[in-house]
Design a protein around this motif. Sequence first.
Motif, mmCIF file in Angstrom:
data_model
loop_
_atom_site.group_PDB
_atom_site.id
_atom_site.type_symbol
_atom_site.label_atom_id
_atom_site.label_comp_id
_atom_site.label_asym_id
_atom_site.label_seq_id
_atom_site.Cartn_x
_atom_site.Cartn_y
_atom_site.Cartn_z
ATOM 1 N N VAL A 128 0.939 -0.954 0.027
ATOM 2 C CA VAL A 128 0.000 -0.093 -0.083
ATOM 3 C C VAL A 128 0.816 1.224 -0.086
ATOM 4 C CG1 VAL A 128 -1.787 1.333 1.300
ATOM 5 C CG2 VAL A 128 -1.867 -1.262 1.213
ATOM 6 N N MET A 129 0.472 2.200 -0.886
ATOM 7 C CA MET A 129 1.390 3.512 -1.087
ATOM 8 C C MET A 129 1.195 4.176 0.404
ATOM 9 S SD MET A 129 -1.056 6.102 -3.278
ATOM 10 C CE MET A 129 -1.332 5.140 -4.375
ATOM 11 N N GLY A 130 2.279 5.000 0.851
ATOM 12 C CA GLY A 130 2.531 5.689 2.166
ATOM 13 C C GLY A 130 1.810 7.105 1.982
ATOM 14 N N ILE A 131 1.681 7.596 3.157
ATOM 15 C CA ILE A 131 1.345 8.994 3.136
ATOM 16 C C ILE A 131 2.341 9.818 2.784
ATOM 17 C CG2 ILE A 131 -0.463 8.591 4.744
ATOM 18 C CD1 ILE A 131 1.206 9.462 6.912
ATOM 19 N N LEU A 132 2.151 11.137 2.708
ATOM 20 C CA LEU A 132 3.073 11.972 2.109
ATOM 21 C C LEU A 132 3.880 12.487 3.601
ATOM 22 C CD1 LEU A 132 1.532 14.391 -0.687
ATOM 23 C CD2 LEU A 132 3.577 12.684 -0.856
ATOM 24 N N PRO A 133 4.943 12.890 3.626
ATOM 25 C CA PRO A 133 5.614 13.394 5.064
ATOM 26 C C PRO A 133 5.293 14.717 5.313
ATOM 27 C CG PRO A 133 7.310 13.191 3.344
ATOM 28 C CD PRO A 133 6.018 12.616 2.877
ATOM 29 N N TYR A 136 4.938 18.623 2.889
ATOM 30 C CA TYR A 136 4.212 18.955 1.736
ATOM 31 C C TYR A 136 3.061 19.778 2.055
ATOM 32 C CZ TYR A 136 6.877 15.407 -0.885
ATOM 33 O OH TYR A 136 7.987 14.803 -1.517
ATOM 34 N N PRO A 137 2.582 20.412 0.892
ATOM 35 C CA PRO A 137 1.142 21.176 0.980
ATOM 36 C C PRO A 137 0.134 20.515 1.739
ATOM 37 C CG PRO A 137 2.346 21.529 -1.025
ATOM 38 C CD PRO A 137 3.058 20.643 -0.420
ATOM 39 N N ALA A 138 -0.548 20.990 2.722
ATOM 40 C CA ALA A 138 -1.894 20.172 3.242
ATOM 41 C C ALA A 138 -2.734 19.739 2.238
ATOM 42 C CB ALA A 138 -2.554 21.305 4.214
ATOM 43 N N ALA A 139 -2.953 20.479 1.182
ATOM 44 C CA ALA A 139 -3.988 19.858 0.099
ATOM 45 C C ALA A 139 -3.477 18.704 -0.368
ATOM 46 C CB ALA A 139 -4.155 21.042 -0.740
ATOM 47 N N ARG A 189 -3.484 12.661 -0.897
ATOM 48 C CA ARG A 189 -2.722 11.563 -0.891
ATOM 49 C C ARG A 189 -3.244 10.501 0.312
ATOM 50 N NH1 ARG A 189 2.285 10.252 -2.662
ATOM 51 N NH2 ARG A 189 2.791 7.778 -1.996
ATOM 52 N N GLU A 190 -3.752 10.829 1.270
ATOM 53 C CA GLU A 190 -4.568 10.427 2.321
ATOM 54 C C GLU A 190 -5.917 9.465 1.702
ATOM 55 O OE1 GLU A 190 -5.381 12.808 5.693
ATOM 56 O OE2 GLU A 190 -3.185 13.018 6.230
ATOM 57 N N VAL A 191 -6.514 10.124 0.754
ATOM 58 C CA VAL A 191 -7.404 9.582 0.273
ATOM 59 C C VAL A 191 -7.025 8.461 -0.773
ATOM 60 C CG1 VAL A 191 -9.518 10.032 -1.320
ATOM 61 C CG2 VAL A 191 -9.091 11.639 0.268
ATOM 62 N N LEU A 192 -6.073 8.631 -1.346
ATOM 63 C CA LEU A 192 -5.556 7.713 -2.336
ATOM 64 C C LEU A 192 -5.052 6.380 -1.422
ATOM 65 C CD1 LEU A 192 -3.534 9.960 -4.956
ATOM 66 C CD2 LEU A 192 -5.582 8.841 -5.111
ATOM 67 N N ARG A 224 -5.334 0.956 -0.038
ATOM 68 C CA ARG A 224 -5.566 -0.191 0.879
ATOM 69 C C ARG A 224 -6.938 -0.778 0.930
ATOM 70 N NH1 ARG A 224 -5.304 2.873 5.089
ATOM 71 N NH2 ARG A 224 -2.986 2.778 5.646
ATOM 72 N N ASN A 225 -7.801 -0.354 0.574
ATOM 73 C CA ASN A 225 -9.294 -0.901 0.362
ATOM 74 C C ASN A 225 -9.668 -1.569 -0.871
ATOM 75 O OD1 ASN A 225 -9.667 -0.350 3.292
ATOM 76 N ND2 ASN A 225 -10.466 1.422 2.916
ATOM 77 N N ASP A 226 -8.733 -1.356 -1.715
ATOM 78 C CA ASP A 226 -8.647 -1.936 -3.182
ATOM 79 C C ASP A 226 -9.366 -3.579 -3.100
ATOM 80 O OD1 ASP A 226 -8.636 -2.965 -5.702
ATOM 81 O OD2 ASP A 226 -6.914 -1.692 -6.277
ATOM 82 N N PRO A 227 -10.545 -3.798 -3.562
ATOM 83 C CA PRO A 227 -10.881 -5.226 -3.513
ATOM 84 C C PRO A 227 -10.191 -6.230 -4.262
ATOM 85 C CG PRO A 227 -12.398 -3.818 -4.829
ATOM 86 C CD PRO A 227 -11.478 -2.779 -4.152
ATOM 87 N N ARG A 228 -9.184 -5.875 -5.145
ATOM 88 C CA ARG A 228 -8.594 -6.659 -6.017
ATOM 89 C C ARG A 228 -7.314 -7.270 -5.332
ATOM 90 N NH1 ARG A 228 -7.431 -2.585 -10.751
ATOM 91 N NH2 ARG A 228 -7.316 -1.241 -8.876
ATOM 92 N N ARG A 229 -7.131 -6.404 -3.835
ATOM 93 C CA ARG A 229 -5.910 -7.076 -3.425
ATOM 94 C C ARG A 229 -6.460 -8.373 -2.661
ATOM 95 N NH1 ARG A 229 -1.680 -4.071 -1.891
ATOM 96 N NH2 ARG A 229 -1.772 -2.097 -2.501
ATOM 97 N N TRP A 230 -5.283 -9.265 -2.309
ATOM 98 C CA TRP A 230 -5.189 -10.381 -1.477
ATOM 99 C C TRP A 230 -5.039 -10.214 -0.213
ATOM 100 C CZ3 TRP A 230 -7.654 -14.998 -2.587
ATOM 101 C CH2 TRP A 230 -7.423 -16.049 -1.731
ATOM 102 N N SER A 231 -5.792 -10.024 0.808
ATOM 103 C CA SER A 231 -5.437 -9.745 2.124
ATOM 104 C C SER A 231 -6.740 -10.337 2.991
ATOM 105 C CB SER A 231 -5.606 -8.172 2.433
ATOM 106 O OG SER A 231 -5.305 -7.850 3.375
ATOM 107 N N TRP A 232 -6.357 -11.243 3.877
ATOM 108 C CA TRP A 232 -7.166 -11.915 4.656
ATOM 109 C C TRP A 232 -6.624 -12.121 6.090
ATOM 110 C CZ3 TRP A 232 -11.878 -12.485 2.667
ATOM 111 C CH2 TRP A 232 -11.923 -12.365 1.093
ATOM 112 N N THR A 233 -7.352 -11.457 7.154
ATOM 113 C CA THR A 233 -7.059 -11.645 8.382
ATOM 114 C C THR A 233 -7.928 -12.375 9.256
ATOM 115 O OG1 THR A 233 -8.018 -9.574 9.239
ATOM 116 C CG2 THR A 233 -5.615 -9.531 8.216
#
Length: 240
Positions: free
Chosen positions: A108-113, A116-119, A124-127, A132-141
């Motif tokens: 999963v991509m990381g947030i900007l440090p 960086y400009p707040a906008a 980036r947080e939305v992305l 992280r919630n991409d249904p194509r990912r294989w992730s099972w806990t």
Amino acid sequence: MTATAQHLTTVIRHWPDLTEALGSRTAPTWPPAGRMSDYMRALEQRDAEEIEAEQHRALTLRTLERDPAQIGVRPIPIRLTIHETMRVVQAALVLCADQIAGSVQRPVMGILPVGYPAADRARREVLVLQDRNDPRRWSWTGTRPSAQHAALWLLGRVQGASGPFRPLTALQLDHVASVARGAADRVVQALDVGERSATLTRPCPQCKGTVKMYGGAGASPVARCTACGHVWSGALVHGA
């Protein structure tokens, strides 16, 4: 469609059939004994004493099964062979998906440090959340996925479907191919939906040669003598 894709599709298509067969009390047999007397009367004639003895034994067994005072193992309400097939196939496909995802699934991509400009950080947080919630990912806990889901996911990787993944290497494709082939073989064998053949114990009544039966995959059984070519089918068709 590649052979691997066909094998995975076989599992996906027939998994509901396995689920339905799990509660069935009768298992398919090969050669199909129930239809042999119709298709091969000229080949397999039983005398009256043998039939009477078999009926007597069957009646005795049914009486014992229905006796509530009988001590012993009671019939299990599921077919264990189907249950074992489903367990092994699911475990193999899920493990394969775990292994492939561990190698080709992008983190999963990381947030900007800070700095960086707040906008930009907000976008980036939305992305990050979407990634992280991409249904194509294989992730099972929690509960492990079904064999159908694992087969679908692996099918996407084999066919190069888009998503947060790197393309599979040749070794990875070979690994998936091996697992998919084994899974499909187990499913086909458990459901008796593949083409089958068997050598009959009784010889050909015409020439005493070896008789082989062919069928399965929804087709009516056909028997043929490998020596003289005599053929028996539903209509007792004779062939040279």
